[in-house]
Design an enzyme around this catalytic site. Structure first.
Site, PDB file in Angstrom:
ATOM      1  N   TYR A   1       6.551 -10.093   7.234  1.00  0.00           N
ATOM      2  CA  TYR A   1       6.393  -8.649   7.409  1.00  0.00           C
ATOM      3  C   TYR A   1       6.956  -8.235   8.755  1.00  0.00           C
ATOM      4  CZ  TYR A   1       3.156  -8.086   3.439  1.00  0.00           C
ATOM      5  OH  TYR A   1       2.595  -8.028   2.187  1.00  0.00           O
TER       6      TYR A   1
ATOM      7  N   ASP B   1       0.825  -1.211   0.000  1.00  0.00           N
ATOM      8  CA  ASP B   1       0.000   0.000   0.000  1.00  0.00           C
ATOM      9  C   ASP B   1       0.857   1.258   0.000  1.00  0.00           C
ATOM     10  OD1 ASP B   1      -2.432  -1.207  -0.082  1.00  0.00           O
ATOM     11  OD2 ASP B   1      -2.770  -1.194   2.091  1.00  0.00           O
TER      12      ASP B   1
END
Lengths: 244, 244
Positions: free
Chosen positions: B110, B52
């Site tokens: 992540y 994003d």
């Protein structure tokens, strides 16, 4: 009269150094504006040192005086609310009325960060020097020990220095590798104009073989800027701590 | 046909995410332009995931095909010379013609970075979430273990997700303190839209007491986005590694 001591961290990238100037944004200017907003009056700020354009600070020190008696934590909070995000007041303390951040400093520690990898680090673009050629940190650490002591550092002073004496005492100096980062640290009673950056540049020239190993003592002795190495770029340099 | 796999690091701050868009600068667009300059032809790039707006990568993976047979180190060097500095090709490898960075990914890791200090860190403004309230990292580490396993993670999926099944397997999940930095790591076979950010936001709501300790299993079971916590901001998130 209240005398407030501030410890600041700042990212020097967007500023033309610490010291107030006409027609350029500086850290001192931003702090002066912030203090005026919080205290409702202009106060003179005394900085421990001048940092150059692009140089960072992890522990810059300054002081200012005001008749207004305020809670130190509230001052820090208030200043941080109006300062640009790239400048942060880490600590605020009341100090004796005579304390002066510049003249009372007994020593300073600077750090120079070198990203030593073939590849640049997108997260450290303006925060560390990118040096793609392998650095022998252990060897440079040994070389750096030759900076320690009381010497005339004229060979490590850029033109434009305005001090009377170029004699300074280096208490400690080291080069350490942490993964792909090479960290140069130096602690001394004072530093000439561009001195730390020339010390680092000279070590990088020793690493590349452009300057011979073991020659730091004779470079110091020469007192000639021409015998020392390059001036390492500003954006790897951090004023880490000021000692009183 | 040559199939080239690239591993990228990028600072997501100036980009509207990975994926190519009309009227917005994205990482894929910049890479596509760079490949066109180096290869003299347009190549389709397959990314391991979409990141994003504002999300960073330490080890994003993608591939593209070309008839042109080039040395991998020269490709990396050439691309880095024309890419914006905030994007870096860390590695380039030739892979089998069928390799697809998206469909062959077996897992991803992540990292979410939280600067947990009363004071902001001027060097990490867009690189870590500033959370001034003290975090009990050890407690959150215990809570985070409840994410591990194969679950329907619908409660951790923002509206706009387009997947058929919301079942994912989390292999490992941890929260660790390193000084003032709190680091959340999660490894899984895949992640839903905003899933990592909602996992982090839920832990922060547990830290503040807004969500009760021990309730992650029932939040998962509810399959309702309303029972999970806030979506933590994009700028603390890093795609760290893709496994094949």
């Amino acid at each position: 009269m209240n005398n407030y001591k501030l410890i600041l961290a700042y990212d020097g990238t967007p500023y033309h150094g610490w010291q107030m100037q006409d027609n350029a944004i500086t850290i001192q200017q931003c702090l002066s504006d912030a203090i005026e907003r919080i205290f409702g009056e202009k106060c003179t700020i005394y900085g421990s040192s001048r940092t150059d354009k692009g140089v960072h600070a992890e522990g810059f020190c300054c002081n200012f005086r005001s008749e207004k008696d305020r809670d130190c934590e509230k001052i820090a909070y208030g200043l941080n609310a109006v300062l640009p995000e790239s400048i942060c007041v880490l600590e605020c303390h009341k100090v004796g009325e005579d304390f002066n951040a510049r003249f009372d400093a007994r020593g300073k520690q600077y750090t120079y960060k070198i990203w030593n990898s073939r590849r640049r680090n997108p997260f450290l673009l303006d925060k560390a020097l990118h040096h793609p050629v392998p650095i022998d940190a252990q060897m440079l650490n040994e070389q750096a020990k030759d900076y320690i002591g009381t010497h005339d550092f004229s060979a490590f002073c850029a033109a434009g220095g305005t001090t009377v004496s170029n004699v300074r005492t280096i208490f400690d100096c080291s080069v350490e590798r942490q993964g792909d980062m090479v960290i140069f640290k130096v602690k001394g009673d004072g530093f000439l104009y561009n001195m730390v950056r020339i010390m680092v540049g000279t070590l990088l020239d020793i690493n590349s073989g452009k300057i011979q190993k073991g020659s730091i003592p004779e470079i110091i002795e020469s007192r000639s800027r021409l015998s020392a190495g390059i001036t390492a770029k500003a954006h790897g340099l951090y004023l880490s701590e000021v000692y009183y």
